[in-house]
Design an enzyme around this catalytic site. Structure first.
Site, mmCIF file in Angstrom:
data_model
loop_
_atom_site.group_PDB
_atom_site.id
_atom_site.type_symbol
_atom_site.label_atom_id
_atom_site.label_comp_id
_atom_site.label_asym_id
_atom_site.label_seq_id
_atom_site.Cartn_x
_atom_site.Cartn_y
_atom_site.Cartn_z
ATOM 1 N N GLU A 229 0.869 -1.188 0.000
ATOM 2 C CA GLU A 229 0.000 0.000 0.000
ATOM 3 C C GLU A 229 0.895 1.223 0.000
ATOM 4 O O GLU A 229 2.056 1.150 0.370
ATOM 5 C CB GLU A 229 -0.863 0.057 1.279
ATOM 6 C CG GLU A 229 -1.784 -1.110 1.473
ATOM 7 C CD GLU A 229 -2.333 -1.158 2.906
ATOM 8 O OE1 GLU A 229 -2.273 -0.133 3.602
ATOM 9 O OE2 GLU A 229 -2.808 -2.230 3.309
ATOM 10 N N LYS A 231 2.343 4.563 1.579
ATOM 11 C CA LYS A 231 2.481 5.060 2.945
ATOM 12 C C LYS A 231 2.103 6.531 2.945
ATOM 13 O O LYS A 231 2.828 7.371 2.443
ATOM 14 C CB LYS A 231 3.917 4.892 3.450
ATOM 15 C CG LYS A 231 4.014 5.329 4.902
ATOM 16 C CD LYS A 231 5.350 5.146 5.508
ATOM 17 C CE LYS A 231 5.324 5.496 6.977
ATOM 18 N NZ LYS A 231 4.377 6.555 7.368
ATOM 19 N N ARG A 236 -2.337 9.224 11.526
ATOM 20 C CA ARG A 236 -2.875 7.885 11.770
ATOM 21 C C ARG A 236 -4.079 8.021 12.692
ATOM 22 O O ARG A 236 -4.020 8.744 13.682
ATOM 23 C CB ARG A 236 -1.797 7.034 12.434
ATOM 24 C CG ARG A 236 -2.188 5.610 12.749
ATOM 25 C CD ARG A 236 -1.965 4.736 11.547
ATOM 26 N NE ARG A 236 -2.371 3.355 11.806
ATOM 27 C CZ ARG A 236 -1.590 2.425 12.314
ATOM 28 N NH1 ARG A 236 -0.335 2.724 12.655
ATOM 29 N NH2 ARG A 236 -2.035 1.195 12.477
ATOM 30 N N ARG A 251 -3.375 8.544 16.902
ATOM 31 C CA ARG A 251 -2.416 7.564 17.385
ATOM 32 C C ARG A 251 -1.871 7.955 18.760
ATOM 33 O O ARG A 251 -1.480 7.128 19.549
ATOM 34 C CB ARG A 251 -1.326 7.477 16.334
ATOM 35 C CG ARG A 251 -0.042 7.084 16.772
ATOM 36 C CD ARG A 251 0.426 5.804 16.234
ATOM 37 N NE ARG A 251 1.878 5.870 16.308
ATOM 38 C CZ ARG A 251 2.541 5.936 17.451
ATOM 39 N NH1 ARG A 251 1.920 5.913 18.605
ATOM 40 N NH2 ARG A 251 3.846 6.016 17.441
ATOM 41 N N GLU A 279 -5.890 6.612 7.809
ATOM 42 C CA GLU A 279 -5.093 7.825 7.830
ATOM 43 C C GLU A 279 -5.970 9.020 7.465
ATOM 44 O O GLU A 279 -6.759 8.944 6.529
ATOM 45 C CB GLU A 279 -3.982 7.663 6.778
ATOM 46 C CG GLU A 279 -2.847 8.602 6.927
ATOM 47 C CD GLU A 279 -1.667 7.988 7.696
ATOM 48 O OE1 GLU A 279 -1.755 6.824 8.128
ATOM 49 O OE2 GLU A 279 -0.686 8.709 7.877
ATOM 50 N N LYS A 399 7.376 -0.531 6.943
ATOM 51 C CA LYS A 399 7.293 0.712 6.171
ATOM 52 C C LYS A 399 8.588 0.856 5.390
ATOM 53 O O LYS A 399 9.674 0.734 5.940
ATOM 54 C CB LYS A 399 7.013 1.921 7.057
ATOM 55 C CG LYS A 399 7.908 2.084 8.255
ATOM 56 C CD LYS A 399 7.483 3.292 9.074
ATOM 57 C CE LYS A 399 8.262 3.344 10.378
ATOM 58 N NZ LYS A 399 7.774 4.373 11.288
#
Lengths: 532, 331
Positions: A229, A231, A236, A251, A279, A399
């Site tokens: 996906e 980033k 978040r 987050r 996100e 990531k």
């Protein structure tokens, strides 16, 4: 306070995880639940609302010690921690208030400061300075000035509580999320045996965090086991739809009520008993807007119509943690993604963070290189068979960020650091050439080894040109390669630009000042970015 | 009468240097620490008790003159007297008298009692050049007795846990002071890093009573040092030598341990606040005791102390001797 100070000393005197765990378990088992609740609060990084400002604390320290203000500042510069500086400067205390429990100190002596006038507040603080000593007084100062760090992670506290409670640590982590309050009752609930409905409906799940992929994905095995996906460069967030109500948690476990009305409105169409991970991005015409646009929204508790129009946001969902009111975190990712599709089918206003199609790892290299043009930070790689884990567990979520921008800058100012780096010059300002001048463009704190820091510290002390309070200007001699993630124009800075996440890549002792970059070089980056 | 030069202080009237860091014809040495005593001087003058340690440190190359505390001697047109500084064995402060007046020059000093050396002795002077290693009011030392108690408690915890207790401290002065403080309280012999052994022997030969010691290199292969106290210089921290002490707990004995960040940065488990330098209150008390009209701070962060003294009505300034060293060659 005595027990908490002893816990602090035990934690502070070892680097061994098991010794810290044992200290925490001993403490939680032996103290009153109300004290334990506040300890959990502080050890997991929560702070008291600031009730006394640091200017007042400095004045009162001067009053209590008879020292001039400048000498208190000089001391602070060397110690690097205001709470500790005050404690070290103050005359020894009697220790009389030592019998006070942590909850008693916070609830009866600190929180009431809020309602006192200036003079009474000063007297109350100065009385505690006389009645506490040693680590107890240091910790009291820490609580007054904010939080403190003692080398225990939230995860370690969670493990200790799980051991005390005899339940799984993921359950403790979940119970600690959201609106947990430091009360005796809440602590007892925290360490209670597992039960069906011990959680508030607004409680989010602990976030699963990806680890950085240092080398390419080749070592991850069969590409067919993985989903890629983009980033996203946003905030978040967890979107909860339960009992006809919506909650958005960041987050950092902040409830973002009312800040993103367009997302809350779109979430109303979700089926009940659904929790999405995703996100929040500034978004227009099917593509993300720069992070700077989103920043205009972050601080706004109730954005007006103009802000909503100028900085529209969207929620890009990429995981479904709860489906039909059931915790879905143990089901594999590919099934959770099916739930995600079902959920989003009903809520058209929420977006899906689509998978990046690829067959071979080499294809992803090309995708990743195009990240900047797309306005994303790189790629995420997620194992399709994996559950949704807690915290930074390595192995299933990676990531893979795009290489940062770099430039060569000249060290021109230095300032002492704080905490572990107190008394050492570790906060640096770097400049680039602009005509005949050196113009500061970035401050950076990290990226050097301890040896390099020590060496640079000595050099700075011997090559100081001028002092401005704690800041020293130094001979422009040393060149460093700095990395950064993004650039934007900024009328507030002399250079006209602001860099995102600057940090030191390496000390370029092979370069001289003349080799450093020019402001035009950096501004050219700005132009390409704004054209997109 | 004195001016910074060659990394120390030059006295033209007497044609000698105090604690030079470069080779000079004639040096008066306050004590044998490396930042005060270097090899290569033609002639050395130092306190009698300090001579063996100094000779050990700088080698036999120079012409050594042992001087008794309180006994004036002539150098050029000056009269020089050494007084006990209380810093380490044989450490001295220097009184220089001439027609230009009387100057007192400290190397390093402390006022707290130390079983390994004579107590600091104040004397009157016109100008007092004071060290200023810990020249901020945050530096205030606890009583030695309390700190020795903390060290013993920590050692006992390590005995209970069967772990080695590795205590870092400077090899000259601090190590021997600790051994002397522990002389009749150490539950078992103390191990020494090799670098500390000869210096400790120097102290013993001069009749300083200290705890029993063994050198680590004498331990049998595979010996675990469980519950043993090991003294080592800070330079040994993080070196392969440390592999001899699996599961050890580490401590550092120093005035710098007053600040939590200093301990955490170096990764010591425990910091014990014991210094061979004067703390802030003693720096101030000494200024009063020396009855000087003018104070010059040297060695360390002297700006703050000088500034504070000026606010108290004392003429004070700060000299940076090291900066002079990097700029100039010896005269």
């Amino acid at each position: 306070m005595k027990a908490f100070a002893e816990l602090f000393d035990r934690l502070d005197r070892t680097t061994a995880t098991n010794a810290k765990l044992a200290a925490l378990v001993d403490y939680f088992r032996s103290v009153e639940p109300a004290d334990a609740a506040w300890a959990v609060n502080f050890l997991t990084g929560k702070r008291l609302k600031r009730l006394v400002n640091t200017r007042e604390l400095r004045e009162w320290t001067a009053l209590a010690t008879g020292l001039p203000a400048w000498l208190i500042e000089d001391s602070y510069e060397q110690v690097g921690d205001l709470a500790e500086t005050m404690h070290l400067l103050l005359p020894p205390g009697s220790g009389r208030a030592s019998a006070l429990g942590l909850a008693g100190l916070v609830e009866n002596r600190i929180t009431p400061l809020r309602d006192l006038d200036d003079e009474a507040r000063r007297d109350a603080v100065m009385r505690l300075w006389q009645e506490l000593d040693g680590s107890e007084r240091f910790l009291f100062n820490k609580l007054l000035t904010g939080g403190f760090r003692v080398g225990v992670s939230k995860r370690l506290v969670t493990r200790a509580l799980a051991e005390v409670a005899g339940v799984d640590s993921t359950l403790i982590a979940h119970r600690l999320m959201g609106r947990w309050q430091p009360t005796a009752r809440a602590f007892q609930a925290l360490i209670a045996p597992a039960s069906e409905d011990d959680l508030d409906t607004a409680t989010p799940y602990p976030f699963f965090l990806a680890s950085p992929l240092e080398e390419g994905p080749g070592s991850l095995g069969d590409p067919a086991d993985w989903q890629a996906e983009w980033k996203w460069d946003g905030i978040r967030a967890q979107l909860i739809r339960r009992g006809g109500q919506t909650w958005i948690w960041s987050r950092g476990e902040e409830l973002m009520e009312g800040r993103f009305p367009e997302i809350e409105a779109a979430a109303e169409a979700l089926p009940d008993g659904v929790v999405l991970d995703g996100e929040i991005l500034a978004w227009r015409d099917d593509r993300p807007l720069p992070f700077a646009v989103l920043q205009k929204r972050i601080g706004r508790k109730k954005p007006g119509a103009a802000t909503l129009a100028k900085a529209p946001v969207a929620f890009l969902a990429y995981d479904c943690l709860e489906w039909n009111g059931q915790d879905a975190r143990e089901t594999p990712l590919f099934q959770r993604l099916q739930h995600l599709d079902q959920a989003l089918a009903a809520a058209a206003g929420l977006l899906r963070s689509a998978a990046v199609d690829f067959q071979r790892w080499t294809e992803l290299d090309t995708c990743r290189e195009g990240s900047r043009e797309r306005g994303v930070e790189g790629l995420m790689l997620k194992r399709l068979s994996s559950p949704y884990r807690v915290g930074r567990t390595r192995g299933d979520w990676w990531k893979w960020k795009v290489e940062p921008f770099t430039f060569d800058g000249v060290l021109i100012y230095a300032q002492p650091g704080h905490g572990r780096r107190s008394g050492l010059f570790t906060d640096y300002t770097f400049a680039v050439h602009a005509g005949d001048e050196l113009v500061p463009v970035a401050k950076a704190y990290s990226g050097l080894t301890q040896d390099e820091i020590d060496r640079l510290d000595r050099w700075i002390r011997n090559h100081t040109r001028e002092r401005f309070g704690p800041v020293r200007s130094v001979d422009p001699v040393h060149v460093f390669e700095l990395a950064f993630e993004g650039i934007q124009s900024s009328p507030r800075h002399k250079s006209g630009i602001a860099l995102r996440f600057p940090r030191i890549h390496r000390w370029r002792e092979d370069l001289s000042v003349g080799d450093a970059d020019r402001l035009e070089d950096l501004k050219r980056l700005l132009d390409t970015r704004q054209r997109q | 009468m004195l001016r910074p030069d060659a990394g120390g202080l030059y006295c033209a009237a007497g044609d000698f240097w105090i604690d030079p860091l470069k080779p000079v014809p004639r040096a008066v040495i306050t004590h044998a620490h490396a930042d005060h005593a270097r090899s290569g001087a033609g002639e050395y003058f130092t306190a009698r008790e300090g001579l063996p340690v100094l000779a050990h440190r700088v080698g036999d190359g120079g012409d050594f003159n042992a001087v008794d505390y309180g006994q004036p001697f002539e150098l050029g047109e000056t009269r020089v007297t050494l007084f006990p500084a209380g810093h380490i064995l044989g450490s001295a402060t220097v009184r220089v008298e001439s027609e230009h007046g009387t100057w007192g020059v400290s190397g390093d000093f402390k006022r707290a009692p130390d079983p390994t050396c004579a107590l600091f002795q104040p004397f009157d002077c016109d100008v007092w050049m004071t060290e200023c290693t810990f020249g901020l009011p945050v530096y205030r030392w606890p009583a030695t007795e309390q700190v020795v108690g903390e060290v013993l408690d920590w050692w006992q915890d390590c005995i209970d846990a069967g772990r080695p207790a590795v205590l870092f401290c400077y090899a000259l002065g601090k190590a021997q002071r600790l051994l002397a403080e522990l002389a009749d309280r150490a539950p078992r012999p103390i191990w020494l890093h090799g670098a500390m052994q000869p210096l400790t022997e120097c102290y013993r030969e001069q009749g300083i009573l200290m705890a029993d010691t063994q050198t680590v290199s004498e331990a049998g292969k595979g010996y675990k040092f469980s519950g043993d106290l090991v003294l080592a210089p800070p330079s040994a921290a993080g070196s392969p030598w440390m592999r001899r002490f699996p599961r050890h707990s580490s401590g550092f004995v120093s005035g710098w341990m007053r600040i939590r960040g200093n301990r955490r940065r170096r990764g010591y488990d425990r910091g014990f606040v014991m210094s061979d330098h004067a703390d802030w209150p003693d720096l101030i008390r000494t200024v009063t005791d020396m009855q000087a009209e003018r104070v010059i701070t040297i060695h360390g962060s002297g700006e703050a102390l000088a500034g504070y003294l000026r606010e108290q009505g004392i003429a004070a300034e700060s000299w940076n001797l090291r900066a002079t060293l990097s700029r100039s060659e010896p005269a």
